[in-house]
Design an enzyme around this catalytic site. Structure first.
Site, PDB file in Angstrom:
ATOM      1  N   ILE A 131       0.814  -1.220   0.000  1.00  0.00           N
ATOM      2  CA  ILE A 131       0.000   0.000   0.000  1.00  0.00           C
ATOM      3  C   ILE A 131       0.846   1.269   0.000  1.00  0.00           C
ATOM      4  CG2 ILE A 131      -1.976  -1.077   1.112  1.00  0.00           C
ATOM      5  CD1 ILE A 131      -1.040  -0.002   3.763  1.00  0.00           C
ATOM      6  N   GLY A 132       2.157   1.141   0.030  1.00  0.00           N
ATOM      7  CA  GLY A 132       2.997   2.341   0.026  1.00  0.00           C
ATOM      8  C   GLY A 132       4.458   1.974  -0.138  1.00  0.00           C
ATOM      9  N   VAL A 133       5.208   2.887  -0.740  1.00  0.00           N
ATOM     10  CA  VAL A 133       6.637   2.685  -0.958  1.00  0.00           C
ATOM     11  C   VAL A 133       7.367   3.929  -0.516  1.00  0.00           C
ATOM     12  CG1 VAL A 133       8.457   2.198  -2.634  1.00  0.00           C
ATOM     13  CG2 VAL A 133       6.209   1.157  -2.913  1.00  0.00           C
ATOM     14  N   GLY A 134       8.417   3.766   0.271  1.00  0.00           N
ATOM     15  CA  GLY A 134       9.259   4.880   0.690  1.00  0.00           C
ATOM     16  C   GLY A 134      10.652   4.719   0.141  1.00  0.00           C
ATOM     17  N   SER A 193      11.831   1.742   2.592  1.00  0.00           N
ATOM     18  CA  SER A 193      10.826   0.926   3.262  1.00  0.00           C
ATOM     19  C   SER A 193       9.620   0.752   2.366  1.00  0.00           C
ATOM     20  CB  SER A 193      10.406   1.560   4.597  1.00  0.00           C
ATOM     21  OG  SER A 193       9.784   2.813   4.376  1.00  0.00           O
ATOM     22  N   VAL A 212       5.387  -0.389   2.724  1.00  0.00           N
ATOM     23  CA  VAL A 212       4.282  -0.563   3.664  1.00  0.00           C
ATOM     24  C   VAL A 212       3.280  -1.535   3.051  1.00  0.00           C
ATOM     25  CG1 VAL A 212       2.497   0.579   5.008  1.00  0.00           C
ATOM     26  CG2 VAL A 212       4.625   1.781   4.498  1.00  0.00           C
ATOM     27  N   LYS A 227       5.205  -1.820   8.146  1.00  0.00           N
ATOM     28  CA  LYS A 227       6.252  -1.001   7.540  1.00  0.00           C
ATOM     29  C   LYS A 227       7.555  -1.783   7.583  1.00  0.00           C
ATOM     30  CE  LYS A 227       8.574   3.502   7.976  1.00  0.00           C
ATOM     31  NZ  LYS A 227       8.652   4.764   8.775  1.00  0.00           N
ATOM     32  N   ASP A 282       9.426  16.522  10.978  1.00  0.00           N
ATOM     33  CA  ASP A 282       9.060  16.185   9.596  1.00  0.00           C
ATOM     34  C   ASP A 282       7.546  16.159   9.462  1.00  0.00           C
ATOM     35  OD1 ASP A 282       9.450  15.583   6.949  1.00  0.00           O
ATOM     36  OD2 ASP A 282       9.725  13.436   7.266  1.00  0.00           O
TER      37      ASP A 282
END
EC number: 2.7.11.1
Length: 1867
Positions: A1462-1465, A1468, A1470, A1483, A1721
């Site tokens: 559901i997410g990319v950093g 990392s 998610v 995560k 942040d």
């Protein structure tokens, strides 16, 4: 040629920060980290190794480094040969390079070629460029030329319309319908021009070559049409890099790619085909075959591969041989090929002797049946222009010095007919896009106007493309003759013959003379000038590249090249600039880099058109001739690597167009580094100041420094014996009125004049014979000493133009002398002397540091004095003067032994000095020799790079390079600077401090006008560096708003603080801000300057300010009420110094400490009284009337009393104190409120805000450990007590300042028990909610700084391990923040063992990397080598194992069920998952990409076991630029120096002496115990680790000096059998470890956060590293708002208020916990949204992502996020900041939620730097006029530029509730 030791030294030098520059570079779409180019390495070796005379020798040495494994190829596959070429190499740091004798021929091979001419670096590069935007480009010039010639070609174009239309119609059915745009080669000028960029084959795009170099593209990025792949002719010229569908490569990449392409083994597999009527067999390849190879090689798409292949074809790497036709298809082929262009096969089918005239005649005979055709030749810097030639080829060429005509090839119709009649010729056709364009009767397309010549040698190319099909074939062009014939046949204007091994240029090149404008012959074997005669026939030539050959001269026939504008002669063997060069009057660019030039000819001034001159890496050039000032069109000058040019002449400032300078910053001494480091504008400004007029300084400062009782004053008297002494009372404004007999005692600085005779100066130089020196003949013969070089040197005086001044002819030499002003420091206090001597240090001074030869070196303070000098004057000459040699009786009186010991001492600590000499001030032994050394050092300054082989000299290569100064005897200084200094000295007698406005008015008297602000700033900075004044050009604070004209006055200000030690400063070294006015009287220091002076003292790290809290008032209460509770027993009482009792609620923040950084608005202009009428007056001291016995009693009451060693009794005493605390707080509640009505800060009279109310002065703290410290610390020494520790090893003595900041932070964050100058023992303050048994307040923490081993030691002890672990984590968090914010580097971190009580006191130290490795392997224990017990990793390193986090938070991988991503950093990912039947977000960190951050590997330490008692630990210390702390000063000596002013301290000093004696006894006992344990430890190591010790001994033999790397690794008993190469930890980068640490920090922080608006952490996992959090189904606020915007929806007002209220509530929780937490942040992507389980329309917002969060104890200074969108201005400026930065970020979120846009998107900034500049200038997003008034006002308040005016989150919540209520009421 180089032995083992020399290679080791060269390896260290070339890999140092000042060595060869390495950076990340791109080659064929792949980025390589930390690489350099082969020719860069050769340039560096040639420029930095004195023994290397030729480039051939440099290449050989490079091969030696390659064979030794020091450098290696980047990729694998090529021969292991070092090449002076565009080949990528890197330092092989992953291997053990210590054994250099073992040749590593199996090193990874195959070089990857550099993608662009990268900037080579010799040492530190000064690449100075003036940023300017050019409105007139090559495109504009070309368009103007085209417009002027349109009418001339109108008729010709109309005649060709029919043919064009026919071609277009016939081509409609052509197979060539590719939509791929033609290839585009884009280049840009490098901002840092060097020899390589000028001498390379091309000037290529630095943006492609390096990720670290900015470039300026030639094309306009706004004109590119990204929606279509077919372009008009004009559009083709505007294609830019920004288009992702257009692939652009630089020429060097293409050339190297072609070599790989033609490699028989790994290159393209050729096919045998027959062509022509004779059926000649050729080796060719198909288009699809080539595209397949490129796709596999480069991992790009086929469309991109077609682009690259087409670019290779345009470089004439291969030619198209067409499609093979059968006889039955001849008619069809003829129809389809009508109007086609004859293929380049002609270049292989015609003989090499064919002439252009023959071809022209053949073309004329068939002109009626031939159809003219056009080939598009695209220059990389100009739009395309097609020039159509007639059938008779009679079009004239339009030639100019700056333009090149792009012509087309007209092919013979007879040849076309032959190809259509079954001859077997392979006929290509034009692409449809070209024929479509040619069908338009556009005059501009068919103009014959010239094109603007490219600034590089990239050839012009047309829009032909390679066909991705199997029936179109291509053939390589390999021979130079074939390439020349091909260019001649196609009438191209660019000929590239690079890398062809040419030793003789083919004569057929004459066939290109009519149209050839660019020729590239680089990287060949040309050596004789007669080989270049044929080039002179190319009379249209405009650019000639002859770099990387062996040329030493040019033929005189080159003078015929009248149109030549660019000549590249770099990397050859020229010893002088050829005279023929000066006859090329139109030359605009000349490069002679990396040759053997020894001078620049005066004829250089004849090149009036020259714009770019590159003379870099000619290390014998010693000056820039003044004739260079005649080059009025010069824009770029490069003298980088010219090691003998040490000054930039002032006439350079007169060049009107000069915009770029390149030079070696470490070699250029004038302008000074402080000027050159600020950029081009400051350099030119300083040179203008010199050009207006110069003077030489009348004297040179000679400063005598050293510890007390080392003979400083005696040395001064010995030097000035028989000379007149000139006294200077520096503090006449402050000192008491004294009699004349007291002047010599109280004058703080005595300035004495000394004149020394210099050798006579003759016409040809300076005579340096020692016989001419004024030396005494009555001294004893000097012993062997360590000194600087006394070799014969001949510096020349320079005028303002840099040329040698002509000395008038005289029969006798001129007699000269030098005037030295000796500064003898006689401060009234040792503390004042140690701390304020830095106010007077000057970069233009000679330093003598005294040392008593009879004393121990470890207590000499040499480190402190050398580091202190290096901080202010890094290049100043320093002599260590060993005094009292007449009383030295050891070693039979031979002083050589102690002098050698000093030498070793300095070498081990990397202390760089000029020399060491022993003298006697009593017998005057060697005094004359010292004078001689001073004279010789001053004379040798202009020749400081010469090596000295005298064995008696303390001088090595490293020192001779770093300790180098300008020639002060002849240095020219701007006259206006000296005039300003004189006027300021007169003004200082009236007022010692002025505001900046007043200072500007004073400067007007020195001819500084209002418009010369920058000149005044340069002059002021110069005077500050000279030590004449004190001023900080600091835009981040108000220090720039005032100037101290008299440094001694400032020193006396600090002295006044010390005098108040017993009147206004308590024994804890704390001064109340309210008492400052009683010390600094208004007639001495105006009150308006109090805060500013405190800021300045804190900048020097002399004192620190403490943030406001109630501690102070409670401390005063405690001291006042101590008598009331005097009946308490010793076991149940704690004195005022031991414990600071606080009454705080559990929700209030802890008292905090802040450095003096809060901005205070500038005070109005101050009217200062005449300081000459003001003198110091002693403050009233209440202790003056007390008896000695009363003073002793009071002192004893202030000292902490010993307490019971039982933890139980201590905890009981803390419980009893709880009632005292409540009573004391209630007794004086009113007084607290009255004295501290504004708990958050103080308000000045003018409304300025002050965030502190106390000052701590560390030098007033006791130096030795308290005698009762052992008993206090033993409180936690029981068997059932736990200990957790961490030791930080530092590199230099400046780490003492790190400890002071740590101590200041813990003083008021925690509850101090006792503290001294190098340590503090404290406990955490207990809150009422805590159970004292289980709370952190039951633990004790000891933080010490060991001045011997330079270690910061942290130990936490307590009965409950969980409490210890939590407290230890808090302590580490604060230490880590200080280390990062102040950029303090520690070389190593250790974890002390605590397996037993004995090991806790003298622990074995495990390197933290070893524990990381052990834990990473899944092991839970390690073994202590002292006790041989297993030690639990959880017990000694809870921060690594996260044992301080609740065990129920630990999750195994098996318990997690992963679902969709559901997410990319950045590092990392998610995932949505299931944990315990609940939906969660996982995560997961991906550390495999950490190698892209830092590829530094870990190496082994030499020592196995390191104990704190091991004072002989070898540590390589390096110099630091940070402020220094003085060595420990004996208070008894202080008492002697204070004399009558501090008589009241006598009795106190007696007590200190007693304590010190007792402390010394305790230390002796501890040392004995340590020695016994060391012996046992050594025996155990010899038995159990013998094999490992042998390996270490071998490593020590291979290394000359032990070094400390960033993160070293030591083996232990667990890994003693593992070899160094097999150590798995060596494969882990420090970047990965840092990321893992951040993961642990985030887990630790989130585990303690529980709030409805904070994302809840449900658990964490180690394998893999992952954090399990609650699942937020809606996602981030950023994506939610974006979707709303895209759907055309608006955010409901109530929902908006609900979201922002939730965010404010979560942030208020973070800011109100103890200690407060700053997010750092906060932005919309880090706000997660979730719908309510029962009501989907209800949304809740929660704050997430705490990886950058920090506890706010004092302000931060590090910038942790690169995106400035949500960052506050103070963060962008690099200023210290606090929780107010989160308020600013929240203001941006408020705006974002209302407008549904990202902040600042409305302004369309393309660069982050531009956005930052506008934010700092006050730019904010535009607020919609329809926005709610209260909501809009809140936004404005939150993003206020002044942090103090921003509201708190509690206030924000109140405002949001008011907005919500007002909305409801309005309905």
């Amino acid at each position: 040629m180089f032995d083992y030791n020399q290679l080791n030294k060269l390896k260290d030098k070339i890999q140092s920060s000042d060595g060869l520059q390495i950076k990340d570079r791109t080659y064929l779409y792949k980025t390589y980290r930390s690489v350099f180019v082969g020719y860069e390495c050769v340039d560096w070796i040639f420029g930095n190794c004195p023994d290397i005379k030729t480039r051939e020798d440099a290449i050989k040495l490079g091969q030696t480094l390659f064979d030794a494994g020091i450098i290696c190829n980047v990729t694998s596959g090529a021969d292991p040969i070092f090449k002076d070429d565009y080949i990528f190499y890197q330092f092989d740091n992953n291997k053990n390079n210590n054994n250099i004798n073992n040749n590593n021929n199996n090193a990874t091979s195959t070089a990857t070629t550099a993608t662009a001419p990268i900037t080579p670096v010799s040492t530190k590069i000064g690449s100075i460029g003036k940023s300017s935007s050019k409105s007139s480009t090559a495109v504009d010039k070309m368009n103007n030329n085209n417009n002027n010639n349109n009418n001339n070609n109108n008729n010709n174009n109309n005649n060709n319309n029919n043919n064009s239309n026919n071609s277009n119609s016939n081509n409609n059915s052509s197979r060539r319908t590719s939509s791929v745009p033609p290839p585009v080669l884009v280049t840009a000028s490098l901002s840092s021009s060097t020899s390589s960029s000028s001498s390379s084959t091309t000037s290529t795009s630095s943006s492609l070559a390096s990720t670290n170099t900015n470039s300026n593209s030639t094309y306009n990025s706004n004109s590119f049409n990204k929606k279509h792949h077919r372009y008009s002719i004009n559009e083709l010229s505007k294609v830019v890099l920004e288009d992702l569908n257009t692939v652009t490569l630089v020429k060097d990449e293409l050339i190297q790619l072609s070599q790989e392409l033609m490699n028989g083994d790994k290159g393209l597999k050729l096919q045998k085909k027959k062509k022509g009527a004779a059926g000649t067999t050729i080796s060719c390849f198909s288009g699809s075959q080539l595209i397949d190879w490129l796709v596999k090689k480069l991992e790009v798409t086929r469309k991109e591969s077609i682009q690259i292949a087409s670019a290779l074809m345009h470089l004439n790497i291969f030619i198209e041989v067409g499609t093979i036709f059968n006889s039955s298809n001849n008619n069809n082929n003829n129809n389809n090929g009508g109007g086609g262009v004859m293929s380049s096969t002609l270049s292989t089918t015609i003989p090499s002797s064919i002439s252009l005239q023959q071809l022209s005649n053949q073309s004329q005979s068939n002109s009626n049946s031939s159809s003219s055709s056009s080939i598009l030749n695209l220059s990389f810097t100009a739009p395309i222009s097609i020039s159509s030639t007639t059938a008779t080829m009679s079009s004239s060429l339009s030639l100019s010095t700056t333009a090149a005509t792009t012509t087309t090839t007209t092919t013979s119709s007879s040849l076309l007919n032959n190809s259509s009649s079954g001859s077997g010729f392979l006929v290509p056709t034009l692409p449809a896009s070209v024929l479509n364009s040619s069908s338009n009767s556009n005059n501009q397309l068919y103009s014959s106007s010239p094109l603007s010549l490219s600034t590089s040698s990239i050839p012009a190319f047309d829009n032909r493309i390679v066909e991705d099909c199997g029936n179109v074939f291509y053939e390589f062009l390999t021979k130079p003759e074939a390439i020349i014939n091909h260019v001649a046949m196609r009438r191209l204007d660019d000929l590239c013959l690079t890398h062809k091994c040419i030793s003789i240029i083919p004569t057929t090149i004459i066939n290109t003379s009519k149209f050839l404008r660019i020729i590239d012959l680089s990287f060949n074997q040309l050596s004789e000038s007669n080989q270049l005669e044929s080039i002179a026939t190319l009379y249209n030539l405009e650019s000639c590249n002859l770099s990387h050959n062996q040329l030493s001269t040019l033929p005189s026939s080159f003078s015929r090249l009248e149109l030549l504008t660019k000549l590249i002669l770099s990397h050859n063997c020229f010893q002088v600039i050829p005279n023929v060069v000066f006859q090329l009057s139109n030359l605009e660019e000349l490069s002679l880099a990396a040759n053997q030039l020894s001078s620049i000819s005066e004829s250089i001034g004849s090149l009036k058109s020259l714009e770019k001159l590159d003379l870099s890496f000619n290390k014998q050039i010693n000056k820039i001739p003044k004739e260079l000032g005649l080059l009025v069109r010069l824009k770029s000058l490069n003298v980088l690597g010219s090691n003998k040019i040490n000054e930039l002449p002032s006439f350079l400032s007169t060049l009107p167009l000069l915009e770029q300078l390149d030079f070696s910053r470490d070699i250029i001494k004038s302008p000074p580094k402080e000027i050159t480091s600020k950029g081009f504008t400051h350099i030119i400004g300083y040179l203008k100041d010199l050009f207006e007029g110069t003077e030489t300084l009348s004297h040179i400062k000679l400063m005598v420094l050293g510890s007390e009782k080392t003979g400083r004053s005696s040395l001064v008297k010995a030097l000035t014996k028989s000379q007149t002494k000139s006294l200077s009372r520096q503090s006449a404004n402050f000192l008491k009125k004294v009699t004349s007999s007291e002047v010599s005692l109280n004058d703080p600085i005595e300035i004495i004049q000394l004149k020394l005779d210099l050798p006579p100066e003759q016409q040809n130089g300076i005579m340096t014979s020692s016989s001419n020196l004024n030396l005494s003949t009555g001294t004893l013969p000097p012993p062997t000493q360590l000194s600087s070089s006394t070799s014969e040197l001949k510096p020349q005086r320079k005028d303002s133009f840099g040329s040698s001044m002509t000395t008038p002819e005289k029969k006798r030499p001129t007699k000269r002398n030098v005037k030295l002003m000796i500064y003898d420091f006689r401060m009234p206090s040792i503390d004042v002397y140690y701390h304020t001597h830095q106010f007077f240090l000057s970069e233009r001074a000679f330093y003598l540091v005294t040392y008593d030869i009879n004393k121990d070196l470890s207590h000499s303070g040499l480190e402190f004095w050398v580091e202190s000098i290096k901080k202010k004057a890094p290049n100043a000459p320093i002599y260590i003067v060993a005094t009292h040699i007449d009383t030295f009786n050891q070693y039979g009186g031979d002083i050589l032994v102690p002098l050698n010991e000093i030498d070793q001492y300095l070498t081990q600590r990397s202390l760089e000095v000029t020399g060491v000499i022993g003298v006697s001030s009593t017998t005057l032994r060697n005094i004359d020799l010292l004078k001689n050394e001073i004279i010789q050092t001053l004379l040798n300054q202009s020749n400081n790079n010469n090596n000295n082989n005298n064995n008696n000299n303390y001088n090595n290569n490293k020192q001779s390079n770093s300790i180098s100064t300008t020639n002060w005897l002849n240095e020219r200084i701007p006259s206006i600077y000296i005039t300003l200094e004189t006027n300021l000295q007169e003004e200082a007698k009236k007022r010692p401090i002025v505001t900046w406005d007043e200072y500007q008015n004073i400067a007007k008297l020195s001819n500084f006008t209002t418009s010369s602000y920058e000149k005044l700033v340069r002059a002021t900075n110069t005077l500050n560096r000279w030590g004449s004044i004190i001023w900080f050009e600091d835009s981040k604070s108000s220090l720039k708003d005032f100037v101290i004209l008299d440094p001694q006055w400032f020193s006396d200000c600090f002295y006044k603080l010390l005098l108040a030690k017993h009147s206004f400063i308590n024994s804890d070294g704390i001064l109340l801000l309210s008492n400052l006015k009683n010390i600094w009287k208004p007639n001495i220091v105006p009150e308006q300057f109090h805060i500013k002076l405190l800021k300045l003292l804190e900048r020097y790290q002399i004192l620190y300010t403490l943030k406001n809290n109630s501690n102070l008032q409670q401390l005063q209460q405690q001291q006042q009420q101590q008598k009331s509770f005097g009946n308490l027993s010793k076991e149940n009482s704690l004195n005022s110094m031991s414990y600071s009792i606080e009454s705080r609620s559990s929700s209030s923040p802890l008292p905090t400490v802040v450095t003096l950084s809060a901005e205070i608005s500038s005070s109005p202009s101050l009217s200062l009284s005449n300081s000459s009428q003001s003198v110091f007056t002693n403050p009233n001291n209440n202790n003056n009337n007390k008896s000695e016995q009363q003073q002793q009693q009071q002192q004893q009451q202030q000292q902490p009393q010993p307490i019971s060693t039982s933890p139980k009794l201590l905890r009981n005493s803390l419980k009893n104190l709880k009632s005292i605390e409540n009573n004391s707080s209630s007794l004086s509640n009113n007084s607290i409120l009255n004295s501290n009505s504004n708990s958050s800060g103080n308000l000045l009279q003018n409304g300025s805000y002050i965030s502190f109310n106390r000052i701590i002065i560390p030098c007033l703290l006791p130096n030795g450990k308290p005698s009762h410290l052992a008993s206090l610390w033993d409180t936690w020494s029981g068997e059932d007590e736990h200990q957790i520790g961490r030791y930080y090893q530092f590199r230099n003595i400046s780490a003492k300042n790190c400890f002071e900041r740590v101590m200041v932070r813990f003083l008021y964050m925690m509850e101090p028990i006792v503290y001294w100058s190098t340590g503090i023992l404290f406990r955490k303050t207990q809150t009422y909610r805590e159970n004292i048994k289980d709370s952190m307040s039951s633990c004790g923490t000891l933080v010490e700084f060991d001045t011997v081993t330079q270690q910061l030691q942290i130990r936490v002890r307590g009965h409950e391990f969980d409490a210890c672990a939590k407290l230890f984590q808090i302590v580490l968090e604060n230490v880590d923040t200080i280390l990062k914010d102040y950029q303090i580097n520690q070389s190593q971190t250790y974890i002390p063992c605590s397996c037993s009580c004995e090991c806790r006191d003298l622990p074995h130290l495990f390197p933290i990397d070893l524990i990381e490795e052990t834990f990473g392997k899944g092991e839970s224990h390690t073994k202590c080598p002292i006790t041989m017990k297993l030690v639990s990793l959880c017990k000694i390193s809870p921060d690594i194992t996260l044992s301080s986090v609740s065990s129920n938070k630990k999750v195994s991988k098996e318990d997690l069920i992963y679902q969709e991503e559901i997410g990319v950093g950045g590092f990392s990912r998610v995932y949505k998952g299931i944990y315990k039947n609940n939906t969660v977000a996982i995560k997961q960190f991906n550390f495999e990409r950490m190698d892209l951050i830092d590829s530094t590997s870990f190496n082994n330490l030499n020592s196995l076991t390191i104990s704190p008692s091991n004072s002989s630990l070898s540590i390589s210390l390096s110099s630091s630029t940070s402020s220094l702390s003085p060595p420990i000063v004996n208070n008894n000596n202080n008492n002697n120096n204070l004399n009558n002013n501090l008589n009241n301290l006598n009795n106190n000093n007696k007590l200190y002496i007693q304590q010190q004696q007792q402390t010394q006894q305790n230390q002796q006992q501890q040392q004995q115990q340590q020695q016994q344990q060391q012996q046992q430890q050594q025996q155990q190591q010899q038995q159990q680790q013998q094999q490992q010790q042998q390996q270490q001994q071998q490593q020590q033999q291979n290394q000359q000096q032990p070094k400390i790397l960033q993160r070293n690794l030591s083996t232990s008993s667990l890994s003693s059998n593992s070899s160094q190469g097999e150590d798995s930890m060596n494969q882990i980068s420090s970047g990965k470890l840092n990321a893992i640490n951040e993961f642990r920090r985030e887990v630790w922080l989130m585990s303690g956060l529980s709030h409805s608006n904070i994302v809840l952490m449900k658990g964490f996992c180690f394998e893999p590293y992952a954090i399990v959090m609650e699942y937020m189904d809606i996602g981030s606020l950023s994506s939610f708002l974006k979707k709303k915007k895209e759907d055309g929806q608006v955010l409901d007002w109530q929902m908006l208020l609900k979201i922002v209220t939730d965010i404010a509530s979560g942030m208020a929780f973070l800011h109100n916990i103890t200690p407060p937490l700053v997010h750092r942040d906060l932005k919309s992507p880090n706000i997660l949204l979730a719908s309510h389980p029962t009501n989907p329309n209800e949304i809740s917002a929660k704050v997430s992502d705490f990886g950058l969060s920090r506890s706010i104890v004092q302000n931060f200074s590090s910038k942790v996020v690169d995106n400035p969108t949500w960052q506050s201005p103070e963060v962008l400026k690099g200023m210290e900041y606090n929780e107010k930065s989160d308020i600013y970020s929240f203001g941006m979120i408020l705006w974002e939620c209302y407008h549904l846009e990202l902040p600042f998107d409305e302004f369309d900034f393309k660069f982050m730097s531009t956005l930052e500049d506008n934010i700092l200038s006050g730019l904010r997003p535009s607020i919609n006029q329809n926005c709610n008034r209260m909501y809009s006002s809140l936004i404005t308040k939150c993003w206020n530029a002044d942090p103090n005016l921003r509201p708190s989150f509690n206030s924000i919540l109140k405002t949001l509730n008011e907005i919500k209520d007002s909305t409801i009421n309005s309905k």
